[in-house]
Design a protein around this motif. Structure first.
Motif, short mmCIF file in Angstrom:
data_model
loop_
_atom_site.label_atom_id
_atom_site.label_comp_id
_atom_site.label_asym_id
_atom_site.label_seq_id
_atom_site.Cartn_x
_atom_site.Cartn_y
_atom_site.Cartn_z
N SER A 35 0.76 -1.34 0.11
CA SER A 35 -0.01 -0.06 -0.18
C SER A 35 0.75 1.28 -0.12
O SER A 35 2.12 1.25 0.56
N SER A 36 0.34 2.48 -0.74
CA SER A 36 0.94 3.49 -0.48
C SER A 36 0.51 4.45 0.71
O SER A 36 0.86 5.44 0.83
N GLY A 37 -0.29 3.87 1.70
CA GLY A 37 -0.64 4.60 2.73
C GLY A 37 -2.27 4.65 2.73
O GLY A 37 -2.85 4.37 1.78
N ASP A 38 -2.97 5.04 3.82
CA ASP A 38 -4.18 5.20 3.74
C ASP A 38 -4.55 6.87 4.08
O ASP A 38 -4.71 7.24 5.10
N MET A 39 -4.92 7.41 3.03
CA MET A 39 -4.99 8.87 2.90
C MET A 39 -6.38 9.35 3.46
O MET A 39 -6.25 10.30 4.31
N GLU A 40 -7.46 8.44 3.28
CA GLU A 40 -8.36 8.70 4.03
C GLU A 40 -8.67 8.71 5.53
O GLU A 40 -9.04 9.55 6.15
N LYS A 41 -7.86 7.75 5.80
CA LYS A 41 -7.36 7.71 7.40
C LYS A 41 -6.89 8.90 7.98
O LYS A 41 -6.85 9.63 8.81
N ALA A 42 -5.71 9.27 7.04
CA ALA A 42 -4.78 10.46 7.41
C ALA A 42 -5.72 11.80 7.51
O ALA A 42 -5.37 12.50 8.20
N ALA A 43 -6.57 11.77 6.48
CA ALA A 43 -7.61 12.96 6.52
C ALA A 43 -8.41 13.15 7.74
O ALA A 43 -8.79 14.24 8.41
N LYS A 44 -8.85 12.01 8.07
CA LYS A 44 -9.70 11.78 9.46
C LYS A 44 -8.79 12.17 10.96
O LYS A 44 -9.54 12.75 11.63
N LEU A 45 -7.67 11.93 10.67
CA LEU A 45 -6.99 12.29 11.86
C LEU A 45 -6.36 13.51 11.80
O LEU A 45 -5.78 14.06 13.03
N MET A 46 -6.28 14.33 10.74
CA MET A 46 -5.47 15.37 10.60
C MET A 46 -6.06 16.38 11.61
O MET A 46 -5.29 17.18 12.12
N PRO A 47 -7.38 16.65 11.85
CA PRO A 47 -7.87 17.66 12.69
C PRO A 47 -7.11 17.55 14.16
O PRO A 47 -7.16 18.83 14.87
N ALA A 48 -6.82 16.54 14.69
CA ALA A 48 -6.39 16.44 16.00
C ALA A 48 -4.90 16.93 15.94
O ALA A 48 -4.35 17.56 16.74
N VAL A 49 -4.10 16.92 14.79
CA VAL A 49 -2.76 17.51 14.73
C VAL A 49 -3.07 18.94 14.55
O VAL A 49 -2.31 19.67 15.25
N ASP A 50 -3.88 19.35 13.75
CA ASP A 50 -4.08 20.97 13.76
C ASP A 50 -4.45 21.37 14.93
O ASP A 50 -3.85 22.41 15.50
N GLU A 51 -5.19 20.89 15.86
CA GLU A 51 -5.54 21.09 17.16
C GLU A 51 -4.42 21.12 17.91
O GLU A 51 -4.12 22.32 18.88
N GLU A 52 -3.66 20.23 18.26
CA GLU A 52 -2.41 20.08 19.00
C GLU A 52 -1.38 21.21 18.67
O GLU A 52 -0.67 21.67 19.47
N TYR A 53 -1.24 21.28 17.25
CA TYR A 53 -0.12 22.21 16.76
C TYR A 53 -0.44 23.39 17.22
O TYR A 53 0.50 24.24 17.59
N ALA A 54 -1.56 23.84 16.96
CA ALA A 54 -2.25 25.29 17.23
C ALA A 54 -2.23 25.56 18.77
O ALA A 54 -1.77 26.50 19.21
N ARG A 55 -2.41 24.51 19.64
CA ARG A 55 -2.30 24.66 21.12
C ARG A 55 -0.95 25.12 21.63
O ARG A 55 -0.58 25.55 22.47
N THR A 56 -0.09 24.16 20.98
CA THR A 56 1.32 24.22 21.19
C THR A 56 2.13 25.54 20.87
O THR A 56 2.68 26.05 21.60
N ILE A 57 1.67 26.01 19.74
CA ILE A 57 2.15 27.33 19.10
C ILE A 57 1.82 28.13 19.93
O ILE A 57 2.38 29.30 20.48
N ALA A 58 0.39 28.51 20.50
CA ALA A 58 -0.24 29.45 21.18
C ALA A 58 0.60 29.24 22.62
O ALA A 58 0.62 30.36 23.20
N ALA A 59 0.74 28.32 23.19
CA ALA A 59 1.24 28.30 24.40
C ALA A 59 2.79 28.72 24.41
O ALA A 59 3.25 29.45 25.37
N ILE A 60 3.56 28.46 23.22
CA ILE A 60 4.87 29.08 23.20
C ILE A 60 4.92 30.35 23.05
O ILE A 60 5.74 31.21 23.68
N LYS A 61 4.10 31.05 22.36
CA LYS A 61 3.88 32.41 22.00
C LYS A 61 3.73 33.16 23.46
O LYS A 61 3.86 34.33 23.54
N GLU A 62 3.12 32.46 24.51
CA GLU A 62 2.88 32.98 25.79
C GLU A 62 4.17 32.82 26.71
O GLU A 62 4.20 33.76 27.85
N LEU A 63 5.27 32.48 26.25
CA LEU A 63 6.56 32.30 27.07
C LEU A 63 7.07 33.86 27.05
O LEU A 63 7.08 34.58 26.02
#
Length: 119
Positions: free
Chosen positions: A91-119
């Motif tokens: 397989s070349s990977g499961d793109m549908e699964k990745a697309a479903k999982l991406m909102p969690a990455v977006d959320e955690e990335y945004a939360r991490t960047i926002a916290a770092i900006k408060e330092l």
């Protein structure tokens, strides 16, 4: 905000990272550099172009950076996307699964960047 408070805010393991780096100033230095890392942007650009090989490498690198800096929730979310994109012999990977999982990455990335900006 202190560095320890930042780690609490993002759900990271401050004690573990302090144990590994053994120097809060060094941790602080690398945490402040994290927003300059372009792997999330590279992932998004590659994903939009359906360049899944580059998208996989960018997410894999983001996962590693998050792990090395003790950003647990971001690491876990990025690891799930990485594994769904990982090519195999059959397989070349499961793109549908990745697309479903991406909102969690977006959320955690945004939360991490926002916290770092408060330092």
């Amino acid at each position: 905000m202190t560095l320890q408070e930042c780690y609490v805010k993002i759900g990271g393991d401050y004690d573990d990272i302090l144990h590994r780096f053994m120097n809060e100033n060094m941790i602080h230095k690398f945490v402040l550099k994290f927003p300059q890392d372009n792997n999330m942007a590279l992932f998004e650009e590659s994903w939009a172009k359906k360049d899944y090989e580059t998208a996989f490498r960018a997410m894999h690198t983001l996962k590693g950076v998050a792990q090395n800096l003790g950003f647990g929730p971001l690491y876990k979310a990025a690891a799930e996307v990485t594994e769904s994109l990982r090519p195999s012999e059959t397989s070349s990977g499961d793109m549908e699964k990745a697309a479903k999982l991406m909102p969690a990455v977006d959320e955690e990335y945004a939360r991490t960047i926002a916290a770092i900006k408060e330092l």
